[in-house]
Design a protein around this motif. Sequence first.
Motif, PDB file in Angstrom:
ATOM      1  N   GLU A  35      39.392   1.864  48.337  1.00  0.00           N
ATOM      2  CA  GLU A  35      40.765   1.983  48.864  1.00  0.00           C
ATOM      3  C   GLU A  35      40.965   3.388  49.432  1.00  0.00           C
ATOM      4  O   GLU A  35      40.118   4.260  49.285  1.00  0.00           O
ATOM      5  CB  GLU A  35      41.787   1.757  47.726  1.00  0.00           C
ATOM      6  CG  GLU A  35      42.651   0.517  47.870  1.00  0.00           C
ATOM      7  CD  GLU A  35      43.745   0.667  48.939  1.00  0.00           C
ATOM      8  OE1 GLU A  35      43.750   1.644  49.692  1.00  0.00           O
ATOM      9  OE2 GLU A  35      44.607  -0.231  49.011  1.00  0.00           O
ATOM     10  N   ASN A  77      44.582   6.249  44.618  1.00  0.00           N
ATOM     11  CA  ASN A  77      44.559   5.108  45.518  1.00  0.00           C
ATOM     12  C   ASN A  77      44.574   5.618  46.961  1.00  0.00           C
ATOM     13  O   ASN A  77      43.573   6.085  47.463  1.00  0.00           O
ATOM     14  CB  ASN A  77      45.737   4.187  45.175  1.00  0.00           C
ATOM     15  CG  ASN A  77      45.713   2.883  45.929  1.00  0.00           C
ATOM     16  OD1 ASN A  77      45.180   2.779  47.025  1.00  0.00           O
ATOM     17  ND2 ASN A  77      46.314   1.854  45.348  1.00  0.00           N
ATOM     18  N   ASN A 122      51.000   4.307  45.726  1.00  0.00           N
ATOM     19  CA  ASN A 122      49.916   3.478  46.251  1.00  0.00           C
ATOM     20  C   ASN A 122      49.361   3.989  47.571  1.00  0.00           C
ATOM     21  O   ASN A 122      48.151   4.069  47.755  1.00  0.00           O
ATOM     22  CB  ASN A 122      50.460   2.049  46.420  1.00  0.00           C
ATOM     23  CG  ASN A 122      49.395   1.044  46.779  1.00  0.00           C
ATOM     24  OD1 ASN A 122      48.845   1.083  47.868  1.00  0.00           O
ATOM     25  ND2 ASN A 122      49.098   0.134  45.850  1.00  0.00           N
ATOM     26  N   ASP A 123      50.264   4.308  48.508  1.00  0.00           N
ATOM     27  CA  ASP A 123      49.796   4.723  49.824  1.00  0.00           C
ATOM     28  C   ASP A 123      50.816   5.683  50.418  1.00  0.00           C
ATOM     29  O   ASP A 123      52.010   5.614  50.068  1.00  0.00           O
ATOM     30  CB  ASP A 123      49.603   3.510  50.734  1.00  0.00           C
ATOM     31  CG  ASP A 123      48.394   3.653  51.652  1.00  0.00           C
ATOM     32  OD1 ASP A 123      47.931   4.799  51.853  1.00  0.00           O
ATOM     33  OD2 ASP A 123      47.908   2.630  52.165  1.00  0.00           O
ATOM     34  N   ASN A 179      53.422  -1.648  49.857  1.00  0.00           N
ATOM     35  CA  ASN A 179      52.025  -1.233  49.705  1.00  0.00           C
ATOM     36  C   ASN A 179      51.626  -0.296  50.848  1.00  0.00           C
ATOM     37  O   ASN A 179      52.065   0.856  50.864  1.00  0.00           O
ATOM     38  CB  ASN A 179      51.157  -2.497  49.620  1.00  0.00           C
ATOM     39  CG  ASN A 179      49.832  -2.255  48.964  1.00  0.00           C
ATOM     40  OD1 ASN A 179      49.167  -1.263  49.235  1.00  0.00           O
ATOM     41  ND2 ASN A 179      49.420  -3.150  48.087  1.00  0.00           N
ATOM     42  N   ASP A 236      47.147  -5.071  53.007  1.00  0.00           N
ATOM     43  CA  ASP A 236      47.259  -3.988  52.025  1.00  0.00           C
ATOM     44  C   ASP A 236      47.525  -2.715  52.821  1.00  0.00           C
ATOM     45  O   ASP A 236      48.655  -2.435  53.203  1.00  0.00           O
ATOM     46  CB  ASP A 236      45.975  -3.939  51.193  1.00  0.00           C
ATOM     47  CG  ASP A 236      46.062  -3.033  49.979  1.00  0.00           C
ATOM     48  OD1 ASP A 236      46.821  -2.052  50.041  1.00  0.00           O
ATOM     49  OD2 ASP A 236      45.349  -3.267  48.980  1.00  0.00           O
TER      50      ASP A 236
HETATM   51 MG    MG Z   1      47.313  -0.200  48.960  1.00  0.00          MG
END
Ligand code: MG
Length: 330
Positions: A35, A77, A122-123, A179, A236
């Motif tokens: 990721e 991540n 997460n991002d 996400n 994602d």
């Molecule tokens: Mg992600």
Amino acid sequence: MALDPAIEVIDKRFYRYVIHNAHVDHLWTGARWTEGPVFVPAGRYLVFSDIPNDRTMRYDERTGTVAVFEQPAFNQNGHCLDLEGRIVSCEHRGRAVSRIGHDGRREVLADSFDGKRLNSPNDAVVHSDGAVWFTDPTYGIDSDYEGDAAESEIGASNVYRIDPDGSISAVVTDMVRPNGLAFSPDESLLYVADTGISHVGSACPPDIRVYPVAPDGGSCSGPSTTFATCTDGVFDGFRVDVSGNLWTSAGDGVHCYDPDGTLIGKLRIPEVVANVEFGGVKRNRLYICGTTGLYAMYLNTRGCTPLDRSGASRAVEGDDEPATLSAADR
Ligand code: MG
């Protein structure tokens, strides 16, 4: 001339972005879940996460070698670069957004909102004004596999903005599990994937939503609309190229969407893809994190950076044109 079998053209607009004799490179294998790739131009390397193994990896573009960059790594991540080229990291186990300073030290940019701990960032993406926008779903606290299992203190999964002065605001509060995220080239739009299907099933379709961004860049200025719904698995992470196309992860590889929301083509990858990043000295090589492996493919386009976006904004302001790129510009 025949295209590589990994390239699937769905709409003829896709032809201009692929190279007829390019092919998918399988660069490395050995992860549990790759990721969060980020390319560091000054060092010509790619850093990416192997979340369950609690490590970040480094692919050296000059030598083609992969080695551990950091371990333990707070179950990091997503990553991106800030305007000074520093790596910004989303930490599951740290429940924080951090940055590697020029001196190599970890600096926490955000770990709470309204006095409550974040879930598991997460991002992240950096705006041309220097603000860091990030998503905060619960995947890193849902189990011990990708972080430390815990209850959500906030009780919601939001998108937040870290102002350059350090203050944090919630900019999107109506998603199930936000996400991946990215800005359009003129920064008038924020794209965010919702992978809430993992928690509420079909009540949350696997969409990329698109939000209008306020002209001052400080917030979203209206409700979202559906940009696209994934036809294989979920979206994602994703990136936007200089023409405004979205190159997004999906179950069967990478899907490419025209800015009008049309799926125009795919790069078929033999593993589920989680995220992508433009790299190389010309930013025309798409790095692809596919479950256990790292892949790459050269394309006939370039990734759009915050510096490109600020340049685009200035150009349209100076020309008195509407703050969107016309079809001719693309
Ligand atoms: Mg992600």
